[in-house]
Design an enzyme around this catalytic site. Structure first.
Site: not given
Length: 265
Positions: A53, A111
């Protein structure tokens, strides 16, 4: 035609995410493609292991491209890094056969989400961490993180606009730990849905603030409704740190990062 795999580090602050956007909107993919195309003297298309994003960072985003240009690996790296903006860097490059695909051959992605938990915001880490000034029940958050491990329907924890065909994912590990004033969420899965990590982190932060108990996560899963969960944590603290592939491809494994935290591997 030669295929190359590349490892990319970038700060997402100035970009609207990884994927190429409409003309005039800065993306990491388009920025790198423009530079590689100049070096190759032909159009280059990058295929990334995943999408990030706007505002999300990466320490080892894996991508691949095909080209007729002949360059030594060092030449690609030095040429690209001399022309790329300072917030994007090619860390490694390797010749591959056509069987390799950065996205479709990936077996897992990983992540880390970094929270700075202190009374005052850190000026030097602006948009590199998420600042939470309230005191958090960290032990409760650590226990809650394990609730997300295993195979689950993550419908509640994906963005309403997520385009994935199905919401079931297998999370290999979901661990939260303290590192000085930082809280770090480390999560690895076979794949991630849009906003999945940020929504999980948002849930953990609300638990740490005493808004609900750990067992309420079960009700969130059962609801299969985004409205059943809490906030979406900001993009600032999120880092794409690794993508995993079958051993046959023998890709480099740089330090996971983010490097300034000096975390154990």
């Amino acid at each position: 035609m030669q295929r190359y795999a590349v490892g990319i580090e970038f700060s997402g602050i100035q970009y609207r995410g990884w994927q190429t956007q409409q003309p005039g909107v800065a993306s990491v993919q388009e920025t790198i493609e423009r530079v590689l195309s100049k070096i190759a003297d032909e159009p280059i298309t990058l295929h990334g292991a995943g999408r990030t994003d706007a505002g999300v960072h990466a320490t080892n985003m894996v991508a691949h491209f095909d080209t007729n240009a002949i360059r030594p690996e060092r030449g690609w790296i030095m040429g690209a890094n001399s022309q790329l903006p300072k917030d994007i860097s090619i860390q490694w490059i390797k010749q591959m056969d056509e069987e390799f695909h950065a996205r479709f051959k990936a077996t897992a992605r990983r992540y880390r989400y970094v929270v700075y938990n202190a009374p005052h915001r850190p000026a030097l880490l602006h948009k590199q961490v998420t600042h939470i000034y309230q005191k958090l029940d960290v032990q409760k958050m650590i226990k809650a993180a394990s609730k997300f491990e295993g195979t689950h329907n993550f419908e509640t924890f994906r963005a309403a606009a997520c385009q994935s065909n199905q919401p079931v994912r297998h999370v290999k590990h979901c661990r939260l730990f303290e590192h000085g004033r930082y809280l770090v969420l480390d999560i690895q899965a076979d794949g991630f849905l849009h906003h999945m990590v940020r929504n999980i982190m948002g849930c953990l932060l609300e638990i740490g603030q005493g808004m609900y108990e750990i067992d309420h996560i079960d009700a969130m899963f059962a609801a299969e409704d985004r409205k059943a969960a809490g906030i979406t944590a900001p993009p600032d603290g999120l880092y794409f740190i690794q993508c995993y592939y079958p051993e046959q491809f023998d890709l480099p494994h740089p330090p996971l990062g983010p490097h300034w935290l000096n975390l154990p591997e």
